[in-house]
Scaffold this motif. Structure first.
Motif, PDB file in Angstrom:
ATOM      1  N   TYR A  14       0.862  -1.180   0.000  1.00 38.12           N
ATOM      2  CA  TYR A  14       0.000   0.000   0.000  1.00 38.12           C
ATOM      3  C   TYR A  14       0.902   1.235   0.000  1.00 38.12           C
ATOM      4  CZ  TYR A  14      -3.492   3.468   1.238  1.00 38.12           C
ATOM      5  OH  TYR A  14      -4.310   4.576   1.236  1.00 38.12           O
ATOM      6  N   ASN A  15       0.888   1.966  -1.110  1.00 38.87           N
ATOM      7  CA  ASN A  15       1.701   3.180  -1.265  1.00 38.87           C
ATOM      8  C   ASN A  15       3.189   2.920  -1.040  1.00 38.87           C
ATOM      9  OD1 ASN A  15      -0.659   4.543  -1.769  1.00 38.87           O
ATOM     10  ND2 ASN A  15      -0.782   5.526   0.246  1.00 38.87           N
ATOM     11  N   VAL A  40      -5.047  -1.204  -3.375  1.00 38.03           N
ATOM     12  CA  VAL A  40      -5.583   0.076  -3.866  1.00 38.03           C
ATOM     13  C   VAL A  40      -4.701   1.245  -3.419  1.00 38.03           C
ATOM     14  CG1 VAL A  40      -7.701   1.424  -4.245  1.00 38.03           C
ATOM     15  CG2 VAL A  40      -7.880  -0.963  -3.567  1.00 38.03           C
ATOM     16  N   SER A  41      -3.449   1.178  -3.824  1.00 38.24           N
ATOM     17  CA  SER A  41      -2.516   2.255  -3.496  1.00 38.24           C
ATOM     18  C   SER A  41      -2.933   3.559  -4.180  1.00 38.24           C
ATOM     19  CB  SER A  41      -1.106   1.880  -3.948  1.00 38.24           C
ATOM     20  OG  SER A  41      -0.607   0.800  -3.204  1.00 38.24           O
ATOM     21  N   ARG A  42      -2.604   4.661  -3.522  1.00 40.32           N
ATOM     22  CA  ARG A  42      -2.942   5.981  -4.069  1.00 40.32           C
ATOM     23  C   ARG A  42      -1.783   6.591  -4.848  1.00 40.32           C
ATOM     24  NH1 ARG A  42      -5.933   8.664   1.253  1.00 40.32           N
ATOM     25  NH2 ARG A  42      -7.626   7.132   1.408  1.00 40.32           N
ATOM     26  N   ASP A  43      -0.628   5.949  -4.787  1.00 47.40           N
ATOM     27  CA  ASP A  43       0.526   6.474  -5.507  1.00 47.40           C
ATOM     28  C   ASP A  43       0.776   5.634  -6.766  1.00 47.40           C
ATOM     29  OD1 ASP A  43       1.516   4.135  -4.511  1.00 47.40           O
ATOM     30  OD2 ASP A  43       3.138   5.018  -3.338  1.00 47.40           O
ATOM     31  N   ARG A  44       2.011   5.568  -7.206  1.00 46.10           N
ATOM     32  CA  ARG A  44       2.358   4.878  -8.451  1.00 46.10           C
ATOM     33  C   ARG A  44       2.820   3.437  -8.218  1.00 46.10           C
ATOM     34  NH1 ARG A  44       6.547   6.089 -10.499  1.00 46.10           N
ATOM     35  NH2 ARG A  44       6.097   5.348 -12.621  1.00 46.10           N
ATOM     36  N   ASN A  67      -9.973  -1.357  -0.964  1.00 45.20           N
ATOM     37  CA  ASN A  67      -8.972  -1.448   0.097  1.00 45.20           C
ATOM     38  C   ASN A  67      -9.502  -2.318   1.233  1.00 45.20           C
ATOM     39  OD1 ASN A  67      -7.918  -0.309   2.883  1.00 45.20           O
ATOM     40  ND2 ASN A  67      -6.340   0.123   1.360  1.00 45.20           N
TER      41      ASN A  67
END
Length: 339
Positions: A14-15, A40-44, A67
């Motif tokens: 995660y992130n 469901v990461s919010r970054d790349r 998530n």
């Protein structure tokens, strides 16, 4: 492969866009598959992993649509590895805090059939205690002590480490869909393993902490859910092991402990009420209250001793390398959203 056994590593993420590359690039050559589960990461993170998969055929990416927490990500990885028939499945976090040099020592006890589940232990590593931040160290000590009682693995002294290896036979004994989805996942797995009669051992592992590391975990927010979980897990294990499986005398001992504890609670309430009403402490009730407390503690201690003896064969004490010459790694990490 290692010793003719297939080794899969599942990595919950995660992130971790800045860290996951290092985890994959330093993975030992004997690892057959690197199963990365993105929660469901919010970054790349997903983009980075896809590029890693293009360069390394061992990398498999599984993406959650919702998530679910670190426990859910571990369960997803376990299910993939179980269905693929991996002889040994290892969990490593995606933040780079687990030294790949320790991987062989974690999996070998499982390969050699000494244990069904092998955990890393940061406290047993030479100098490991000094590397762990004080707050995290205290929290781990408390949770490990409570996990001994809840799980029946009285020799486990680092319950929260994410560095773990499990055999295919043990995976097949677990209900992977019911694994606790959040921070209490290692505690939940240990209880499930005990109910299934699986052998557990620990080996020293090198904890990697970097300069500038910042944890987003809020102890006050996590404490109550974990304590509640551990109590529920303890009740579940006692019922499954000592009522359903064999009708052990420990059930009677615990019943007497709860009777004495209930008597203590009732007399304590009576003492408080009477003291407030008459401003006189009822001495007879006070004596009964003290007797009930001491009796309940004696019964609980007897029950713990019986539990210790009953699970002794499942508690495997392993010899492992306490120190190796390794480079220090600088890491930072981000955590799953907390409850």
């Amino acid at each position: 492969m290692l010793s003719n056994r297939t080794i899969f590593v599942t990595v919950p993420c995660y992130n971790e866009e800045t860290q996951i590359g290092k985890v994959v690039e330093t993975m030992p050559a004997f690892v057959d598959k690197i199963v990365i589960v993105d929660d469901v990461s919010r970054d790349r993170t997903v983009g980075v992993v896809k590029e890693l998969a293009r360069l390394d055929s061992r990398v498999v990416l599984i993406e959650h649509k919702v998530n679910g927490g670190v426990g859910k990500a571990i369960a997803t990885g376990y299910i993939y590895c179980r269905d693929a028939g991996a002889d040994v499945t290892v969990t490593m976090d995606g933040d780079g805090q687990m030294d790949p040099a320790d991987l062989e020592s974690v999996v070998m006890p499982v390969i050699e059939d000494k244990v069904d589940y092998c955990k890393g232990n940061r406290f047993k590593y030479l100098g490991g205690l000094q590397k762990i931040p004080p707050v995290r160290k205290f929290g781990n000590f408390v949770l490990s002590a409570l996990t001994k009682i809840a799980s029946g693995y009285w020799h486990v002294t680092d319950s929260q480490t994410g560095y773990r290896a499990i055999s295919l036979a043990a995976l097949n004994q677990l209900d992977l869909n019911s694994i606790y989805p959040r921070y209490g996942v290692p505690n939940d797995i240990l209880v499930k393993l005990n109910i299934a009669g699986m052998r557990v051992g620990e080996v020293p592992v090198n904890p990697l902490y970097g300069v500038g590391e910042a944890s987003k975990m809020r102890p006050a927010r996590v404490a109550y859910p974990i304590l509640k979980l551990l109590f529920k897990l303890w009740l579940k294990r006692i019922f499954a092991r000592y009522v359903v499986q064999n009708g052990h005398p420990i059930v009677g001992v615990l019943a007497m402990a709860f009777v004495a504890l209930s008597l203590m609670a009732l007399t304590t309430i009576y003492i408080l009420v009477e003291t407030l009403r008459t401003e006189i402490i009822p001495k007879a009730a006070l004596i009964v209250d003290g007797f009930a407390f001491v009796t309940s503690m004696q019964f609980f201690l007897s029950a713990m001793h019986m539990d210790y003896q009953y699970n002794e064969e499942l508690c495997v004490r392993l010899e492992g390398p306490a120190h190796k010459n390794r480079r220090r790694s600088v890491v930072s990490h981000q955590h799953w959203p907390k409850e």
